[in-house]
Design an enzyme around this catalytic site. Structure first.
Site, mmCIF file in Angstrom:
data_model
loop_
_atom_site.group_PDB
_atom_site.id
_atom_site.type_symbol
_atom_site.label_atom_id
_atom_site.label_comp_id
_atom_site.label_asym_id
_atom_site.label_seq_id
_atom_site.Cartn_x
_atom_site.Cartn_y
_atom_site.Cartn_z
ATOM 1 N N TYR A 89 32.793 -18.314 12.588
ATOM 2 C CA TYR A 89 32.985 -18.172 13.964
ATOM 3 C C TYR A 89 31.539 -17.585 14.587
ATOM 4 O O TYR A 89 31.593 -16.504 15.083
ATOM 5 C CB TYR A 89 34.285 -17.163 14.264
ATOM 6 C CG TYR A 89 35.438 -17.692 13.628
ATOM 7 C CD1 TYR A 89 36.133 -18.986 14.300
ATOM 8 C CD2 TYR A 89 36.234 -16.849 12.899
ATOM 9 C CE1 TYR A 89 37.533 -19.264 13.655
ATOM 10 C CE2 TYR A 89 37.363 -17.049 12.230
ATOM 11 C CZ TYR A 89 38.288 -18.393 12.503
ATOM 12 O OH TYR A 89 39.079 -18.692 11.974
ATOM 13 N N TRP A 145 34.579 -14.200 20.792
ATOM 14 C CA TRP A 145 36.124 -14.839 21.065
ATOM 15 C C TRP A 145 36.525 -13.574 21.701
ATOM 16 O O TRP A 145 36.247 -12.435 21.749
ATOM 17 C CB TRP A 145 36.552 -14.803 19.728
ATOM 18 C CG TRP A 145 36.917 -16.330 19.109
ATOM 19 C CD1 TRP A 145 38.282 -16.920 19.295
ATOM 20 C CD2 TRP A 145 36.084 -17.090 18.603
ATOM 21 N NE1 TRP A 145 38.007 -18.418 18.918
ATOM 22 C CE2 TRP A 145 36.667 -18.297 18.339
ATOM 23 C CE3 TRP A 145 34.676 -17.105 18.371
ATOM 24 C CZ2 TRP A 145 36.129 -19.446 17.627
ATOM 25 C CZ3 TRP A 145 34.009 -18.132 17.675
ATOM 26 C CH2 TRP A 145 34.613 -19.026 17.244
ATOM 27 N N TRP A 165 39.765 -11.922 22.257
ATOM 28 C CA TRP A 165 40.358 -10.671 21.761
ATOM 29 C C TRP A 165 39.816 -10.015 20.633
ATOM 30 O O TRP A 165 39.895 -8.999 20.419
ATOM 31 C CB TRP A 165 41.848 -10.939 21.617
ATOM 32 C CG TRP A 165 42.662 -11.533 20.594
ATOM 33 C CD1 TRP A 165 41.908 -12.908 19.807
ATOM 34 C CD2 TRP A 165 43.865 -11.513 20.032
ATOM 35 N NE1 TRP A 165 42.932 -13.432 18.961
ATOM 36 C CE2 TRP A 165 43.912 -12.517 18.759
ATOM 37 C CE3 TRP A 165 44.882 -10.587 20.136
ATOM 38 C CZ2 TRP A 165 45.274 -12.811 18.150
ATOM 39 C CZ3 TRP A 165 46.072 -10.902 18.947
ATOM 40 C CH2 TRP A 165 46.221 -11.978 18.348
ATOM 41 N N ASP A 166 38.966 -10.746 19.772
ATOM 42 C CA ASP A 166 38.076 -10.106 18.774
ATOM 43 C C ASP A 166 37.174 -9.349 19.382
ATOM 44 O O ASP A 166 37.011 -8.127 18.867
ATOM 45 C CB ASP A 166 37.323 -11.458 17.997
ATOM 46 C CG ASP A 166 38.150 -12.311 17.309
ATOM 47 O OD1 ASP A 166 38.791 -13.371 18.136
ATOM 48 O OD2 ASP A 166 38.227 -12.300 16.204
ATOM 49 N N TYR A 209 30.043 -24.486 14.403
ATOM 50 C CA TYR A 209 31.334 -24.465 14.673
ATOM 51 C C TYR A 209 31.711 -25.796 15.477
ATOM 52 O O TYR A 209 30.982 -26.421 15.913
ATOM 53 C CB TYR A 209 31.503 -23.334 15.637
ATOM 54 C CG TYR A 209 32.807 -23.022 16.120
ATOM 55 C CD1 TYR A 209 33.900 -22.605 15.233
ATOM 56 C CD2 TYR A 209 33.321 -23.711 17.244
ATOM 57 C CE1 TYR A 209 35.284 -22.465 15.583
ATOM 58 C CE2 TYR A 209 34.697 -23.682 17.693
ATOM 59 C CZ TYR A 209 35.500 -23.065 16.773
ATOM 60 O OH TYR A 209 36.770 -22.951 17.317
ATOM 61 N N GLN A 249 43.212 -16.173 25.673
ATOM 62 C CA GLN A 249 43.849 -15.704 24.433
ATOM 63 C C GLN A 249 44.586 -14.655 24.778
ATOM 64 O O GLN A 249 44.657 -14.028 26.053
ATOM 65 C CB GLN A 249 42.405 -15.433 23.830
ATOM 66 C CG GLN A 249 42.447 -16.243 22.355
ATOM 67 C CD GLN A 249 41.587 -15.738 21.004
ATOM 68 O OE1 GLN A 249 40.670 -14.893 21.462
ATOM 69 N NE2 GLN A 249 41.794 -15.975 19.934
ATOM 70 N N ASP A 299 46.858 -19.638 15.287
ATOM 71 C CA ASP A 299 46.639 -20.968 15.311
ATOM 72 C C ASP A 299 47.662 -21.933 14.722
ATOM 73 O O ASP A 299 48.032 -22.673 15.299
ATOM 74 C CB ASP A 299 45.402 -21.256 14.788
ATOM 75 C CG ASP A 299 44.422 -20.337 15.556
ATOM 76 O OD1 ASP A 299 44.551 -19.461 16.318
ATOM 77 O OD2 ASP A 299 43.061 -20.799 15.298
ATOM 78 N N TYR A 338 46.438 -18.735 6.465
ATOM 79 C CA TYR A 338 46.124 -18.444 7.874
ATOM 80 C C TYR A 338 47.326 -17.844 8.448
ATOM 81 O O TYR A 338 47.929 -16.742 8.146
ATOM 82 C CB TYR A 338 45.653 -19.608 8.548
ATOM 83 C CG TYR A 338 44.482 -19.590 9.597
ATOM 84 C CD1 TYR A 338 43.548 -18.844 9.540
ATOM 85 C CD2 TYR A 338 44.613 -20.671 10.661
ATOM 86 C CE1 TYR A 338 42.479 -18.816 10.563
ATOM 87 C CE2 TYR A 338 43.707 -20.437 11.708
ATOM 88 C CZ TYR A 338 42.684 -19.528 11.542
ATOM 89 O OH TYR A 338 41.799 -19.764 12.565
ATOM 90 N N TRP A 339 47.831 -18.278 9.487
ATOM 91 C CA TRP A 339 49.012 -17.620 10.385
ATOM 92 C C TRP A 339 50.429 -18.000 9.829
ATOM 93 O O TRP A 339 51.401 -17.838 10.435
ATOM 94 C CB TRP A 339 48.990 -17.799 11.732
ATOM 95 C CG TRP A 339 47.726 -17.237 12.519
ATOM 96 C CD1 TRP A 339 46.514 -17.574 12.565
ATOM 97 C CD2 TRP A 339 47.890 -15.870 12.894
ATOM 98 N NE1 TRP A 339 45.719 -16.740 13.070
ATOM 99 C CE2 TRP A 339 46.400 -15.676 13.413
ATOM 100 C CE3 TRP A 339 48.710 -14.760 13.202
ATOM 101 C CZ2 TRP A 339 46.215 -14.461 13.908
ATOM 102 C CZ3 TRP A 339 48.286 -13.794 13.514
ATOM 103 C CH2 TRP A 339 47.271 -13.356 14.092
ATOM 104 N N GLU A 362 39.255 -11.601 6.745
ATOM 105 C CA GLU A 362 39.753 -12.077 7.996
ATOM 106 C C GLU A 362 41.404 -11.754 7.820
ATOM 107 O O GLU A 362 41.802 -11.359 9.008
ATOM 108 C CB GLU A 362 39.401 -13.499 8.113
ATOM 109 C CG GLU A 362 40.020 -14.138 9.487
ATOM 110 C CD GLU A 362 39.777 -15.616 9.740
ATOM 111 O OE1 GLU A 362 39.228 -16.116 8.607
ATOM 112 O OE2 GLU A 362 40.158 -16.097 10.813
HETATM 113 C C1 GLC Z 1 41.153 -17.764 14.737
HETATM 114 C C2 GLC Z 1 42.439 -16.811 15.005
HETATM 115 C C3 GLC Z 1 42.060 -16.242 16.178
HETATM 116 C C4 GLC Z 1 40.773 -15.537 16.418
HETATM 117 C C5 GLC Z 1 39.551 -16.453 16.214
HETATM 118 C C6 GLC Z 1 38.421 -15.635 15.797
HETATM 119 O O1 GLC Z 1 41.209 -18.960 15.565
HETATM 120 O O2 GLC Z 1 43.421 -17.443 14.753
HETATM 121 O O3 GLC Z 1 43.175 -15.284 16.416
HETATM 122 O O4 GLC Z 1 40.803 -15.073 17.647
HETATM 123 O O5 GLC Z 1 39.930 -17.247 14.743
HETATM 124 O O6 GLC Z 1 38.469 -14.762 15.187
#
Ligand code: GLC
Length: 414
Positions: free
Chosen positions: A28, A32, A34-35, A80, A100, A157, A337-338, A381
Protein backbone atom coordinates in the site's frame (compact mmCIF):
# COMPACT_ATOMS: atom_id res chain seq x y z
CA UNK A 1 9.95 2.50 26.59
CA UNK A 2 9.84 -1.22 25.73
CA UNK A 3 11.40 -2.82 22.64
CA UNK A 4 7.98 -3.03 21.02
CA UNK A 5 7.39 0.69 21.70
CA UNK A 6 10.68 1.53 19.97
CA UNK A 7 9.83 -0.76 17.05
CA UNK A 8 6.43 0.85 16.67
CA UNK A 9 7.94 4.32 16.51
CA UNK A 10 10.48 3.09 13.96
CA UNK A 11 7.65 1.73 11.79
CA UNK A 12 5.86 5.09 11.77
CA UNK A 13 9.12 6.79 10.90
CA UNK A 14 9.93 4.28 8.18
CA UNK A 15 6.47 4.64 6.60
CA UNK A 16 6.56 8.44 6.76
CA UNK A 17 6.75 9.89 3.26
CA UNK A 18 6.84 13.52 4.43
CA UNK A 19 3.49 14.87 5.63
CA UNK A 20 1.74 11.52 5.28
CA UNK A 21 2.43 7.86 6.04
CA UNK A 22 1.84 4.83 3.83
CA UNK A 23 0.11 1.82 5.49
CA UNK A 24 3.12 -0.31 4.51
CA UNK A 25 5.72 -0.08 1.76
CA UNK A 26 5.04 -2.15 -1.37
CA UNK A 27 1.52 -3.45 -0.72
CA UNK A 28 0.00 0.00 0.00
CA UNK A 29 2.37 2.75 -1.20
CA UNK A 30 -0.05 5.72 -0.96
CA UNK A 31 -1.98 7.66 1.67
CA UNK A 32 -5.11 5.84 2.87
CA UNK A 33 -7.85 7.75 4.62
CA UNK A 34 -8.57 5.98 7.90
CA UNK A 35 -5.06 4.53 8.10
CA UNK A 36 -3.77 8.10 8.30
CA UNK A 37 -6.10 9.00 11.12
CA UNK A 38 -4.84 6.04 13.13
CA UNK A 39 -1.27 7.02 12.24
CA UNK A 40 -1.98 10.47 13.69
CA UNK A 41 -2.85 9.12 17.14
CA UNK A 42 0.31 7.01 17.04
CA UNK A 43 2.41 10.09 16.29
CA UNK A 44 0.54 12.01 18.98
CA UNK A 45 2.27 9.95 21.65
CA UNK A 46 5.61 11.56 20.83
CA UNK A 47 5.15 14.25 18.14
CA UNK A 48 1.93 16.27 18.26
CA UNK A 49 2.87 18.56 15.40
CA UNK A 50 3.42 15.58 13.08
CA UNK A 51 0.08 14.12 14.20
CA UNK A 52 -1.84 17.21 13.04
CA UNK A 53 0.07 17.30 9.76
CA UNK A 54 -1.10 13.77 8.93
CA UNK A 55 -4.78 14.79 9.12
CA UNK A 56 -4.15 18.10 7.34
CA UNK A 57 -2.52 16.30 4.40
CA UNK A 58 -5.49 13.93 4.22
CA UNK A 59 -7.97 16.82 4.16
CA UNK A 60 -5.96 18.58 1.44
CA UNK A 61 -7.28 15.92 -0.95
CA UNK A 62 -10.94 16.85 -0.29
CA UNK A 63 -13.05 17.11 -3.44
CA UNK A 64 -15.15 20.20 -4.27
CA UNK A 65 -18.30 18.18 -3.42
CA UNK A 66 -16.96 17.52 0.11
CA UNK A 67 -15.88 13.90 -0.34
CA UNK A 68 -12.53 12.93 1.20
CA UNK A 69 -11.04 10.10 -0.89
CA UNK A 70 -10.00 6.71 0.42
CA UNK A 71 -6.61 6.90 -1.37
CA UNK A 72 -4.51 9.92 -2.27
CA UNK A 73 -1.95 9.13 -4.95
CA UNK A 74 0.64 11.74 -4.02
CA UNK A 75 3.44 10.12 -6.05
CA UNK A 76 2.75 7.44 -8.63
CA UNK A 77 4.04 4.00 -7.60
CA UNK A 78 3.66 1.05 -10.00
CA UNK A 79 3.69 -1.50 -7.15
CA UNK A 80 -0.02 -0.82 -6.53
CA UNK A 81 -3.06 -1.66 -8.66
CA UNK A 82 -5.56 -0.07 -9.43
CA UNK A 83 -3.76 3.28 -9.63
CA UNK A 84 -4.81 6.84 -10.54
CA UNK A 85 -5.27 6.08 -14.26
CA UNK A 86 -8.00 3.54 -13.43
CA UNK A 87 -9.74 5.56 -10.71
CA UNK A 88 -9.72 8.92 -12.49
CA UNK A 89 -10.64 10.92 -9.38
CA UNK A 90 -11.77 14.52 -9.83
CA UNK A 91 -10.23 16.23 -6.78
CA UNK A 92 -7.24 18.53 -6.26
CA UNK A 93 -4.83 15.57 -5.83
CA UNK A 94 -4.96 12.35 -7.92
CA UNK A 95 -7.19 10.02 -5.91
CA UNK A 96 -9.67 7.18 -5.79
CA UNK A 97 -13.34 8.04 -6.29
CA UNK A 98 -14.80 6.68 -3.05
CA UNK A 99 -14.39 7.55 0.63
CA UNK A 100 -13.63 5.51 3.77
CA UNK A 101 -14.96 5.31 7.35
CA UNK A 102 -15.09 8.93 8.54
CA UNK A 103 -13.19 8.69 11.81
CA UNK A 104 -11.21 11.91 11.34
CA UNK A 105 -13.50 14.15 13.41
CA UNK A 106 -13.39 11.75 16.36
CA UNK A 107 -9.62 11.70 16.40
CA UNK A 108 -9.28 15.42 15.75
CA UNK A 109 -11.13 15.80 19.03
CA UNK A 110 -8.86 13.17 20.62
CA UNK A 111 -5.74 15.11 19.56
CA UNK A 112 -7.17 18.38 20.80
CA UNK A 113 -8.01 16.86 24.17
CA UNK A 114 -4.48 15.54 24.52
CA UNK A 115 -3.04 19.00 23.95
CA UNK A 116 -5.20 22.11 23.72
CA UNK A 117 -2.41 24.33 22.40
CA UNK A 118 -3.19 23.12 18.86
CA UNK A 119 -6.70 24.58 18.89
CA UNK A 120 -6.04 26.76 15.82
CA UNK A 121 -5.20 23.67 13.78
CA UNK A 122 -8.39 21.92 14.86
CA UNK A 123 -10.32 25.07 14.01
CA UNK A 124 -8.95 25.08 10.49
CA UNK A 125 -10.03 21.46 9.96
CA UNK A 126 -13.60 21.63 11.26
CA UNK A 127 -15.34 23.31 8.27
CA UNK A 128 -13.89 20.70 5.88
CA UNK A 129 -14.96 17.91 8.19
CA UNK A 130 -18.50 19.30 8.28
CA UNK A 131 -18.55 19.40 4.45
CA UNK A 132 -17.40 15.79 4.33
CA UNK A 133 -20.15 14.68 6.71
CA UNK A 134 -22.65 16.68 4.63
CA UNK A 135 -21.52 14.72 1.58
CA UNK A 136 -22.39 11.45 3.32
CA UNK A 137 -25.76 12.79 4.47
CA UNK A 138 -26.56 14.00 0.95
CA UNK A 139 -25.38 11.14 -1.23
CA UNK A 140 -25.05 8.06 0.93
CA UNK A 141 -28.06 8.35 3.16
CA UNK A 142 -30.87 5.78 2.96
CA UNK A 143 -33.24 6.71 5.73
CA UNK A 144 -30.35 7.50 8.06
CA UNK A 145 -28.40 4.32 7.27
CA UNK A 146 -25.18 5.04 5.36
CA UNK A 147 -24.64 3.12 2.14
CA UNK A 148 -21.53 2.43 0.11
CA UNK A 149 -21.16 2.05 -3.63
CA UNK A 150 -18.01 -0.05 -3.30
CA UNK A 151 -16.94 -2.55 -0.58
CA UNK A 152 -13.55 -0.82 -0.30
CA UNK A 153 -15.33 2.23 1.04
CA UNK A 154 -16.15 0.41 4.30
CA UNK A 155 -12.51 -0.61 4.80
CA UNK A 156 -13.73 -4.23 5.15
CA UNK A 157 -12.89 -5.18 1.60
CA UNK A 158 -13.86 -8.84 1.24
CA UNK A 159 -16.04 -9.61 4.27
CA UNK A 160 -18.85 -12.15 3.67
CA UNK A 161 -21.41 -9.32 3.80
CA UNK A 162 -20.67 -8.62 0.14
CA UNK A 163 -21.13 -12.19 -1.08
CA UNK A 164 -24.90 -11.85 -1.60
CA UNK A 165 -24.86 -8.40 -3.27
CA UNK A 166 -21.85 -9.45 -5.40
CA UNK A 167 -23.54 -12.64 -6.62
CA UNK A 168 -26.13 -10.41 -8.32
CA UNK A 169 -23.43 -8.56 -10.28
CA UNK A 170 -22.13 -9.66 -13.67
CA UNK A 171 -18.79 -7.86 -14.11
CA UNK A 172 -19.04 -7.12 -17.81
CA UNK A 173 -16.49 -5.34 -19.95
CA UNK A 174 -13.54 -5.20 -17.57
CA UNK A 175 -10.20 -5.31 -19.30
CA UNK A 176 -7.48 -7.83 -18.47
CA UNK A 177 -5.65 -6.81 -15.36
CA UNK A 178 -2.66 -7.87 -13.33
CA UNK A 179 -3.02 -7.83 -9.57
CA UNK A 180 -0.01 -6.58 -7.62
CA UNK A 181 -1.31 -7.41 -4.11
CA UNK A 182 -0.58 -11.13 -4.51
CA UNK A 183 3.05 -10.35 -5.38
CA UNK A 184 3.40 -8.93 -1.83
CA UNK A 185 1.20 -11.31 0.20
CA UNK A 186 0.27 -15.00 -0.27
CA UNK A 187 -3.01 -15.55 -2.10
CA UNK A 188 -4.68 -17.39 0.81
CA UNK A 189 -4.58 -14.17 2.84
CA UNK A 190 -6.05 -11.93 0.11
CA UNK A 191 -9.43 -11.59 -1.66
CA UNK A 192 -10.26 -13.97 -4.49
CA UNK A 193 -10.26 -13.24 -8.20
CA UNK A 194 -14.09 -13.44 -8.22
CA UNK A 195 -14.16 -10.51 -5.79
CA UNK A 196 -11.50 -8.54 -7.69
CA UNK A 197 -13.46 -8.72 -10.96
CA UNK A 198 -16.39 -7.10 -9.18
CA UNK A 199 -14.23 -4.52 -7.39
CA UNK A 200 -12.86 -3.39 -10.74
CA UNK A 201 -16.25 -3.42 -12.38
CA UNK A 202 -17.59 -1.00 -9.75
CA UNK A 203 -14.54 1.26 -10.12
CA UNK A 204 -15.15 1.33 -13.87
CA UNK A 205 -18.81 2.30 -13.41
CA UNK A 206 -17.87 5.23 -11.20
CA UNK A 207 -14.94 6.42 -13.30
CA UNK A 208 -17.03 6.32 -16.49
CA UNK A 209 -19.61 8.71 -15.06
CA UNK A 210 -16.94 11.03 -13.62
CA UNK A 211 -18.01 10.04 -10.08
CA UNK A 212 -21.31 11.86 -10.50
CA UNK A 213 -23.08 10.67 -7.32
CA UNK A 214 -26.59 11.50 -8.53
CA UNK A 215 -26.07 9.40 -11.63
CA UNK A 216 -24.27 6.62 -9.77
CA UNK A 217 -27.13 6.30 -7.30
CA UNK A 218 -29.43 5.46 -10.22
CA UNK A 219 -27.23 3.03 -12.12
CA UNK A 220 -25.08 1.17 -9.60
CA UNK A 221 -26.02 -2.44 -8.84
CA UNK A 222 -24.18 -2.13 -5.51
CA UNK A 223 -25.77 -0.03 -2.81
CA UNK A 224 -25.39 -1.57 0.60
CA UNK A 225 -25.98 0.07 3.99
CA UNK A 226 -23.17 -0.81 6.33
CA UNK A 227 -22.50 -0.68 10.08
CA UNK A 228 -18.89 0.54 9.73
CA UNK A 229 -20.01 3.62 7.84
CA UNK A 230 -23.19 4.31 9.77
CA UNK A 231 -21.61 3.82 13.19
CA UNK A 232 -18.36 5.70 12.51
CA UNK A 233 -20.27 8.59 10.92
CA UNK A 234 -22.69 8.77 13.84
CA UNK A 235 -19.84 8.71 16.35
CA UNK A 236 -17.80 11.24 14.40
CA UNK A 237 -20.76 13.57 14.04
CA UNK A 238 -21.21 13.55 17.81
CA UNK A 239 -17.53 14.53 18.18
CA UNK A 240 -17.78 17.10 15.43
CA UNK A 241 -20.70 18.67 17.22
CA UNK A 242 -18.58 19.07 20.35
CA UNK A 243 -15.78 20.65 18.30
CA UNK A 244 -18.13 22.99 16.41
CA UNK A 245 -19.78 24.09 19.63
CA UNK A 246 -16.41 24.86 21.24
CA UNK A 247 -15.55 26.96 18.22
CA UNK A 248 -18.85 28.83 18.24
CA UNK A 249 -19.87 27.38 14.88
CA UNK A 250 -23.53 26.53 14.13
CA UNK A 251 -24.56 23.04 15.25
CA UNK A 252 -28.14 22.73 13.91
CA UNK A 253 -27.25 20.57 10.92
CA UNK A 254 -25.06 18.37 13.08
CA UNK A 255 -27.91 17.86 15.54
CA UNK A 256 -30.25 16.88 12.72
CA UNK A 257 -27.73 14.42 11.31
CA UNK A 258 -27.23 12.77 14.70
CA UNK A 259 -30.97 12.24 15.07
CA UNK A 260 -31.22 10.90 11.53
CA UNK A 261 -28.30 8.50 11.96
CA UNK A 262 -29.63 7.23 15.27
CA UNK A 263 -32.88 6.39 13.49
CA UNK A 264 -31.03 4.90 10.52
CA UNK A 265 -28.98 2.60 12.76
CA UNK A 266 -32.21 0.75 13.46
CA UNK A 267 -32.43 -0.20 9.78
CA UNK A 268 -29.25 -2.24 10.28
CA UNK A 269 -30.78 -4.27 13.08
CA UNK A 270 -31.37 -7.83 11.92
CA UNK A 271 -33.95 -9.01 14.44
CA UNK A 272 -33.84 -12.60 13.27
CA UNK A 273 -30.13 -12.96 14.01
CA UNK A 274 -30.14 -10.46 16.88
CA UNK A 275 -27.31 -8.43 15.37
CA UNK A 276 -26.47 -5.31 13.44
CA UNK A 277 -25.36 -6.24 9.94
CA UNK A 278 -25.51 -4.84 6.40
CA UNK A 279 -28.72 -4.11 4.51
CA UNK A 280 -28.64 -4.58 0.75
CA UNK A 281 -30.77 -1.69 -0.53
CA UNK A 282 -31.20 -3.28 -3.98
CA UNK A 283 -32.62 -6.58 -2.68
CA UNK A 284 -33.99 -5.38 0.67
CA UNK A 285 -32.17 -8.28 2.38
CA UNK A 286 -29.98 -8.25 5.48
CA UNK A 287 -26.61 -9.93 4.87
CA UNK A 288 -26.74 -12.13 7.97
CA UNK A 289 -23.18 -11.77 9.26
CA UNK A 290 -22.05 -10.92 12.79
CA UNK A 291 -18.82 -9.06 12.05
CA UNK A 292 -16.42 -6.94 14.07
CA UNK A 293 -18.27 -3.92 12.61
CA UNK A 294 -21.47 -5.11 14.34
CA UNK A 295 -19.75 -4.39 17.66
CA UNK A 296 -19.23 -0.72 16.77
CA UNK A 297 -22.78 -0.07 18.01
CA UNK A 298 -21.42 0.82 21.47
CA UNK A 299 -18.91 3.19 19.85
CA UNK A 300 -21.81 4.90 18.08
CA UNK A 301 -23.80 5.04 21.31
CA UNK A 302 -26.77 3.00 20.05
CA UNK A 303 -28.49 -0.27 20.88
CA UNK A 304 -27.72 -0.48 24.61
CA UNK A 305 -26.39 -3.97 25.30
CA UNK A 306 -28.05 -5.67 22.38
CA UNK A 307 -24.71 -6.98 21.08
CA UNK A 308 -23.46 -8.32 24.41
CA UNK A 309 -24.56 -11.93 23.93
CA UNK A 310 -22.79 -12.27 20.58
CA UNK A 311 -19.75 -10.43 21.95
CA UNK A 312 -19.33 -12.79 24.90
CA UNK A 313 -19.90 -15.86 22.75
CA UNK A 314 -17.41 -14.82 20.07
CA UNK A 315 -14.68 -13.65 22.44
CA UNK A 316 -14.77 -17.09 24.09
CA UNK A 317 -14.50 -18.88 20.75
CA UNK A 318 -10.92 -17.97 19.82
CA UNK A 319 -7.63 -17.26 21.61
CA UNK A 320 -7.42 -13.77 20.06
CA UNK A 321 -10.43 -11.63 19.28
CA UNK A 322 -12.46 -9.83 17.84
CA UNK A 323 -12.47 -11.89 14.62
CA UNK A 324 -13.71 -9.92 11.62
CA UNK A 325 -16.28 -12.63 10.86
CA UNK A 326 -18.17 -14.77 13.38
CA UNK A 327 -16.26 -18.11 13.61
CA UNK A 328 -19.65 -19.86 13.59
CA UNK A 329 -20.48 -18.41 10.15
CA UNK A 330 -19.99 -20.86 7.23
CA UNK A 331 -17.85 -18.28 5.37
CA UNK A 332 -15.39 -17.78 8.22
CA UNK A 333 -11.77 -18.11 7.03
CA UNK A 334 -9.27 -17.31 9.81
CA UNK A 335 -6.48 -16.16 7.51
CA UNK A 336 -8.30 -14.43 4.68
CA UNK A 337 -8.31 -10.68 5.27
CA UNK A 338 -11.78 -9.54 6.41
CA UNK A 339 -13.29 -13.03 6.46
CA UNK A 340 -11.92 -13.94 9.89
CA UNK A 341 -8.66 -12.30 10.99
CA UNK A 342 -8.39 -9.89 13.92
CA UNK A 343 -7.65 -6.21 13.14
CA UNK A 344 -6.08 -4.22 15.98
CA UNK A 345 -7.58 -0.87 15.04
CA UNK A 346 -11.12 -2.28 15.01
CA UNK A 347 -10.44 -3.60 18.51
CA UNK A 348 -9.52 -0.14 19.73
CA UNK A 349 -12.77 1.33 18.38
CA UNK A 350 -14.82 -1.50 19.90
CA UNK A 351 -13.06 -1.11 23.26
CA UNK A 352 -13.67 2.64 23.24
CA UNK A 353 -17.39 1.97 22.90
CA UNK A 354 -17.36 -0.74 25.56
CA UNK A 355 -15.67 1.55 28.05
CA UNK A 356 -18.08 4.39 27.39
CA UNK A 357 -21.01 2.01 27.87
CA UNK A 358 -19.66 1.07 31.30
CA UNK A 359 -18.14 -2.29 30.33
CA UNK A 360 -14.71 -1.47 31.72
CA UNK A 361 -13.73 -5.07 32.31
CA UNK A 362 -14.57 -6.16 28.78
CA UNK A 363 -12.78 -3.11 27.38
CA UNK A 364 -9.64 -3.77 29.40
CA UNK A 365 -9.67 -7.50 28.57
CA UNK A 366 -9.85 -6.58 24.88
CA UNK A 367 -6.88 -4.21 25.24
CA UNK A 368 -4.80 -6.83 27.05
CA UNK A 369 -5.72 -9.47 24.46
CA UNK A 370 -4.69 -7.12 21.64
CA UNK A 371 -1.50 -6.14 23.48
CA UNK A 372 -0.46 -9.78 23.83
CA UNK A 373 -1.34 -10.54 20.21
CA UNK A 374 0.94 -7.75 18.97
CA UNK A 375 3.66 -8.35 21.58
CA UNK A 376 3.90 -12.01 20.57
CA UNK A 377 3.52 -11.66 16.82
CA UNK A 378 4.70 -8.20 15.76
CA UNK A 379 3.15 -5.38 13.76
CA UNK A 380 1.27 -7.33 11.11
CA UNK A 381 -1.65 -5.97 9.09
CA UNK A 382 -3.99 -8.56 10.69
CA UNK A 383 -3.79 -11.76 12.76
CA UNK A 384 -5.14 -15.30 12.79
CA UNK A 385 -7.64 -15.49 15.70
CA UNK A 386 -6.66 -19.08 16.56
CA UNK A 387 -3.03 -18.46 17.47
CA UNK A 388 -2.33 -14.81 16.61
CA UNK A 389 -0.09 -15.72 13.65
CA UNK A 390 0.89 -12.61 11.69
CA UNK A 391 -0.90 -12.25 8.31
CA UNK A 392 -1.02 -9.82 5.39
CA UNK A 393 1.49 -6.95 5.23
CA UNK A 394 4.23 -6.42 7.85
CA UNK A 395 5.62 -3.27 9.52
CA UNK A 396 2.09 -1.97 9.38
CA UNK A 397 1.38 1.64 10.28
CA UNK A 398 -1.96 1.24 11.98
CA UNK A 399 -0.91 -1.73 14.08
CA UNK A 400 2.13 0.27 15.25
CA UNK A 401 -0.04 3.33 15.91
CA UNK A 402 -2.66 1.35 17.84
CA UNK A 403 0.11 -0.16 19.91
CA UNK A 404 1.48 3.26 20.82
CA UNK A 405 -1.85 4.99 21.41
CA UNK A 406 -3.82 2.24 23.12
CA UNK A 407 -2.62 -1.38 23.34
CA UNK A 408 0.80 -0.90 24.95
CA UNK A 409 0.97 -0.52 28.73
CA UNK A 410 2.88 2.71 28.18
CA UNK A 411 0.14 4.33 26.06
CA UNK A 412 -0.84 7.60 27.70
CA UNK A 413 -4.57 7.09 27.09
CA UNK A 414 -4.70 3.38 27.97
C1 GLC B 1 -7.19 -2.62 2.83
C2 GLC B 1 -8.10 -2.59 4.04
C3 GLC B 1 -8.51 -1.15 4.33
C4 GLC B 1 -7.26 -0.32 4.50
C5 GLC B 1 -6.28 -0.47 3.33
C6 GLC B 1 -4.93 0.14 3.62
O1 GLC B 1 -7.83 -2.19 1.68
O2 GLC B 1 -9.20 -3.41 3.88
O3 GLC B 1 -9.32 -1.08 5.46
O4 GLC B 1 -7.58 1.02 4.67
O5 GLC B 1 -6.06 -1.82 3.06
O6 GLC B 1 -4.38 -0.38 4.79
Amino acid sequence: MTTRDAEARAILKGNDRGGYTVPTAGLYPYQWNWDSVFAAIGFAEHDMDRAWTEIETLMSGQWPNGMVPHILFHKVDPSYFPGPDIWRGVGPIPSSGISQPPIAATFTRWLLEMDGTFKHRARALVPGLIDWHRWFMTWRNEGGAIVVTHPWETGRDNCPDWDGPFAAIEPEGIEDYYRRDTTHVVEEERPRRWDYDRYLYLVKLGAECGWDEAHLREITPFRVADPTMTFTLLRSTRDLRVLADRMDLPTDDLDDWITELEGGSERLWNAELGTYDCLDIRSGQHTGVVSNASFLAWYAGVGGDRMQGHFDRITRATRFYVPSTDPAHPSYEPKRYWRGPVWAMMNMLIATGLREAGHDERAEALRVNTRDMIAENGFAEYFDPRDGAAAGGRNFTWTAAIWLAWASDSARRA
